[in-house]
Design an enzyme around this catalytic site. Structure first.
Site, mmCIF file in Angstrom:
data_model
loop_
_atom_site.group_PDB
_atom_site.id
_atom_site.type_symbol
_atom_site.label_atom_id
_atom_site.label_comp_id
_atom_site.label_asym_id
_atom_site.label_seq_id
_atom_site.Cartn_x
_atom_site.Cartn_y
_atom_site.Cartn_z
ATOM 1 N N HIS A 205 -2.601 19.165 27.011
ATOM 2 C CA HIS A 205 -1.554 19.297 26.004
ATOM 3 C C HIS A 205 -2.138 19.107 24.607
ATOM 4 O O HIS A 205 -3.282 18.669 24.438
ATOM 5 C CB HIS A 205 -0.434 18.275 26.236
ATOM 6 N N LYS B 62 0.889 14.861 21.579
ATOM 7 C CA LYS B 62 1.636 14.342 22.721
ATOM 8 C C LYS B 62 1.219 12.896 22.991
ATOM 9 O O LYS B 62 0.028 12.596 23.085
ATOM 10 C CB LYS B 62 1.400 15.198 23.965
#
Length: 243
Positions: A134, A138
């Protein structure tokens, strides 16, 4: 639909645009503690907005206090983190209002999980590794989606357990191990890989999100279905069953 947005980070900004493009109205936003220039009315409680449905892309610190109140508005919840507590609260709310929860609003990820179940039933002698990638903003790791995939694997492999860090393990891999890895970097939207490995062969199952719009569209599709449902706890396994 009149939609209340819970949280107004990147995901609900996208959700608002796609919703309005589709002819829906944004009733307002709950975004306590978030410093944004929000072009919609602000609310402190879910039912205050008198919306047809609420869509949450926030975090446990925002959604959990809101679930302490009585809630009659249908809820589409995509918060990741503190999953056990969130689901417990949503189960309580589902006695009086329809609730939909998914750690990943992509229907493709639901399909990935179903494919994983089938693969697990056929590849029990293979080593299993799971990896997610990600963007660098995040904050939770592993992702809620990978936790869901891991839960599926643990349920299908008796005696298995996750290994998150091998740096202090100085012995060969045990068959019961399920390796779990998280990568953070750049603007990666989201990639989830499941790797089955045996002597001389490797099978990989992968899902790549190429834009964040797939999650917003998934939430809007779930919301459109949820507003016509009876009170219950829904996910992608039962949301689209015929009434």
């Amino acid at each position: 639909m009149k939609i209340l947005l819970i949280g107004y980070g990147t995901m609900n900004v996208i959700t608002a645009k796609l919703a309005e493009d589709a002819g829906h109205d944004i009733a307002g936003v709950i975004a306590r503690g978030e410093n944004h220039d929000i072009p919609y009315p602000a609310f402190n409680r879910i039912d205050e907005a008198q919306a047809d449905v609420a869509i949450d892309f926030s975090h446990p610190e925002l959604i959990l206090p809101l679930l302490e109140d009585e809630v009659k508005t249908p809820l589409v919840i995509a918060t990741t983190g503190d999953k056990e507590t969130v689901i417990s609260k949503l189960n309580d709310k589902s006695q009086n209002t329809p609730v939909f929860f998914s750690a990943n609003m992509s229907y493709g990820v639901h399909v990935l999980n179903e494919v994983l179940k089938k693969a697990l039933s056929m590849l029990d002698e293979f080593d299993l590794e799971m990896m997610e990638r990600h963007h660098n903003k995040k904050v939770d790791a592993p992702s809620g989606t990978l936790v869901k995939l891991l839960d599926t694997a643990l349920a299908h492999r008796d005696g298995s357990y996750p290994v998150y860090d091998r740096s202090d393990i100085h012995e060969k891999r045990k068959p019961e191990e399920i390796g779990v890895s998280a990568i953070r970097g750049g603007s990666i939207v989201g990639t989830h890989d499941v790797i089955f490995a045996k002597d001389d062969e490797v099978i990989e199952i992968s899902h790549q999100a190429q834009s964040k719009e797939i999650f917003a569209n998934g939430a809007l599709k779930a919301a459109s279905e949820l507003v016509n449902k009876a009170p219950n706890f829904y996910d992608y396994n039962n949301l689209f069953e015929e009434r």
